[in-house]
Design a protein around this motif. Structure first.
Motif, PDB file in Angstrom:
ATOM      1  N   PRO A   1      36.883  36.146  48.047  1.00 50.48           N
ATOM      2  CA  PRO A   1      36.685  36.860  46.783  1.00 50.48           C
ATOM      3  C   PRO A   1      36.390  35.913  45.623  1.00 50.48           C
ATOM      4  O   PRO A   1      36.829  34.757  45.628  1.00 50.48           O
ATOM      5  N   PRO A   2      35.633  36.384  44.629  1.00 48.63           N
ATOM      6  CA  PRO A   2      35.340  35.551  43.457  1.00 48.63           C
ATOM      7  C   PRO A   2      36.603  35.277  42.651  1.00 48.63           C
ATOM      8  O   PRO A   2      37.607  35.997  42.785  1.00 48.63           O
ATOM      9  N   PRO A   3      36.588  34.243  41.808  1.00 49.07           N
ATOM     10  CA  PRO A   3      37.784  33.849  41.051  1.00 49.07           C
ATOM     11  C   PRO A   3      38.410  34.984  40.247  1.00 49.07           C
ATOM     12  O   PRO A   3      39.631  35.076  40.145  1.00 49.07           O
ATOM     13  N   GLY A   4      37.588  35.869  39.703  1.00 45.28           N
ATOM     14  CA  GLY A   4      38.108  36.956  38.888  1.00 45.28           C
ATOM     15  C   GLY A   4      38.961  37.948  39.650  1.00 45.28           C
ATOM     16  O   GLY A   4      39.710  38.719  39.039  1.00 45.28           O
ATOM     17  N   GLU A   5      38.869  37.954  40.969  1.00 44.10           N
ATOM     18  CA  GLU A   5      39.637  38.903  41.779  1.00 44.10           C
ATOM     19  C   GLU A   5      40.885  38.273  42.402  1.00 44.10           C
ATOM     20  O   GLU A   5      41.682  38.973  43.041  1.00 44.10           O
ATOM     21  N   ILE A   6      41.048  36.965  42.237  1.00 42.07           N
ATOM     22  CA  ILE A   6      42.154  36.270  42.914  1.00 42.07           C
ATOM     23  C   ILE A   6      43.509  36.751  42.414  1.00 42.07           C
ATOM     24  O   ILE A   6      44.420  37.040  43.194  1.00 42.07           O
ATOM     25  N   SER A   7      43.665  36.861  41.104  1.00 40.36           N
ATOM     26  CA  SER A   7      44.954  37.264  40.539  1.00 40.36           C
ATOM     27  C   SER A   7      45.379  38.633  41.065  1.00 40.36           C
ATOM     28  O   SER A   7      46.527  38.824  41.478  1.00 40.36           O
ATOM     29  N   SER A   8      44.449  39.577  41.073  1.00 35.22           N
ATOM     30  CA  SER A   8      44.768  40.921  41.560  1.00 35.22           C
ATOM     31  C   SER A   8      45.076  40.906  43.062  1.00 35.22           C
ATOM     32  O   SER A   8      46.050  41.520  43.509  1.00 35.22           O
ATOM     33  N   SER A   9      44.257  40.178  43.824  1.00 33.67           N
ATOM     34  CA  SER A   9      44.450  40.130  45.282  1.00 33.67           C
ATOM     35  C   SER A   9      45.781  39.504  45.647  1.00 33.67           C
ATOM     36  O   SER A   9      46.512  40.008  46.518  1.00 33.67           O
ATOM     37  N   LEU A  10      46.118  38.403  44.983  1.00 36.00           N
ATOM     38  CA  LEU A  10      47.371  37.725  45.284  1.00 36.00           C
ATOM     39  C   LEU A  10      48.575  38.518  44.783  1.00 36.00           C
ATOM     40  O   LEU A  10      49.645  38.492  45.402  1.00 36.00           O
ATOM     41  N   GLY A  11      48.402  39.215  43.662  1.00 37.48           N
ATOM     42  CA  GLY A  11      49.487  40.061  43.165  1.00 37.48           C
ATOM     43  C   GLY A  11      49.835  41.147  44.164  1.00 37.48           C
ATOM     44  O   GLY A  11      51.027  41.423  44.426  1.00 37.48           O
ATOM     45  N   LYS A  12      48.805  41.751  44.757  1.00 36.46           N
ATOM     46  CA  LYS A  12      49.042  42.779  45.783  1.00 36.46           C
ATOM     47  C   LYS A  12      49.699  42.171  47.026  1.00 36.46           C
ATOM     48  O   LYS A  12      50.578  42.790  47.641  1.00 36.46           O
ATOM     49  N   LEU A  13      49.255  40.965  47.367  1.00 32.28           N
ATOM     50  CA  LEU A  13      49.837  40.301  48.533  1.00 32.28           C
ATOM     51  C   LEU A  13      51.317  39.984  48.297  1.00 32.28           C
ATOM     52  O   LEU A  13      52.151  40.210  49.182  1.00 32.28           O
ATOM     53  N   GLU A  14      51.649  39.505  47.111  1.00 37.60           N
ATOM     54  CA  GLU A  14      53.044  39.186  46.790  1.00 37.60           C
ATOM     55  C   GLU A  14      53.914  40.439  46.851  1.00 37.60           C
ATOM     56  O   GLU A  14      55.028  40.407  47.377  1.00 37.60           O
ATOM     57  N   ARG A  15      53.391  41.547  46.328  1.00 31.00           N
ATOM     58  CA  ARG A  15      54.162  42.791  46.378  1.00 31.00           C
ATOM     59  C   ARG A  15      54.360  43.238  47.819  1.00 31.00           C
ATOM     60  O   ARG A  15      55.442  43.709  48.182  1.00 31.00           O
ATOM     61  N   TYR A  16      53.316  43.074  48.638  1.00 33.52           N
ATOM     62  CA  TYR A  16      53.428  43.491  50.038  1.00 33.52           C
ATOM     63  C   TYR A  16      54.487  42.667  50.770  1.00 33.52           C
ATOM     64  O   TYR A  16      55.252  43.203  51.588  1.00 33.52           O
TER      65      TYR A  16
END
Length: 279
Positions: free
Chosen positions: A71-86
């Motif tokens: 994913p592009p840099p702009g999507e990393i924060s959202s993607s990792l946030g979802k991963l951390e919650r999971y």
């Protein structure tokens, strides 16, 4: 050697931090900074998630020729946030399946400019410990992934391209079974070896320092006189005599060939650790 040392330091840091904080993105950044210190990739934003696009492919390949583009840099924060919650959600899935899913997702996001594979494998270990599946990092899945490197990458890519989750999960679980059996086998051999050493030296009437030195070698099979002296709280001269005695008994072997600052290895113990795996 520095990369291996950093890997151990990062793992120990992560295990220590789990005592007072949950597994988190912050902890992964801390471990990444340790991992990259003074090695290849040290100038590529250690401890920071990437702010530029990266991709996976043959050396020199452009993005259009890449095998995989995360994913592009702009999507990393959202993607990792979802991963951390999971990671911290209560799911109905078995723990090992959860861990396999998390590992895939972390590798798919590929959030660092370098060192993603190493951090992704450390993440497996920390999840096993945090979920009380292991008391110590006794399962070394990196060895399985390295022996089956092509299959490992193919399975990760197949999930991204066509949702081949079942194949990936089976591959991951086979790795757990293989490495768990191997760890148990080696642990049994090490236990038997330690007991045979203890019995041998106790029958010979050896002192307490010899038994303590044996225990130290099973924690540190490669050592030197100063380290042994510090570990046993004895003088350098006493440690030197102890090493000479163990060398004469065939338990230690000098491996540097130097006249000073010599390093010794418990070769029989090392052979148990390094013997080929029977899969």
């Amino acid at each position: 050697m520095q990369e291996v040392q950093n890997y151990v330091r990062a793992l120990e840091h992560g295990m220590g931090r789990l005592q007072d904080m949950p597994l988190s993105l912050r902890l992964l950044r801390e471990m990444h900074e340790i991992l990259m210190e003074g090695v290849r990739g040290a100038q590529r934003a250690p401890g920071e998630f990437r702010r530029v696009q990266n991709w996976i492919g043959s050396p020199g390949a452009e993005a259009g020729e890449a095998t995989y583009v995360p994913p592009p840099p702009g999507e990393i924060s959202s993607s990792l946030g979802k991963l951390e919650r999971y990671i911290h959600e209560e799911t109905r899935l078995p723990h090992l399946v959860d861990i396999a899913l998390v590992h895939y997702q972390f590798e798919a996001v590929h959030p660092f400019l370098d060192g993603n594979g190493r951090i992704g494998r450390l993440l497996i270990t920390l999840m096993l410990i945090e979920r009380d599946l292991l008391p110590e990092p006794l399962l070394y899945l990196s060895a399985y992934f390295e022996r089956h490197r092509e299959s490992y990458y193919d399975h990760l890519l197949a999930v991204s391209r066509r949702g081949a989750w079942e194949e990936w999960l089976l591959f991951f679980l086979r790795g757990v079974v293989t490495e768990a059996r191997d760890a148990a086998r080696r642990a049994g051999k090490l236990f038997d070896l330690r007991e045979s050493y203890r019995e041998r030296f106790q029958k010979a009437g050896s002192g307490a320092n010899v038994i303590s030195a044996l225990d130290h070698l099973f924690a540190r099979p490669v050592t030197d006189i100063r380290e042994l002296a510090n570990a046993l709280s004895i003088s350098f001269e006493a440690a030197r005599r102890l090493v000479s005695s163990l060398e004469a008994e065939g338990l230690l072997e000098e491996i540097t060939g130097r006249r000073r600052n010599r390093v010794y290895a418990a070769q029989e113990l090392v052979r148990v650790l390094q013997s080929p795996l029977d899969e």
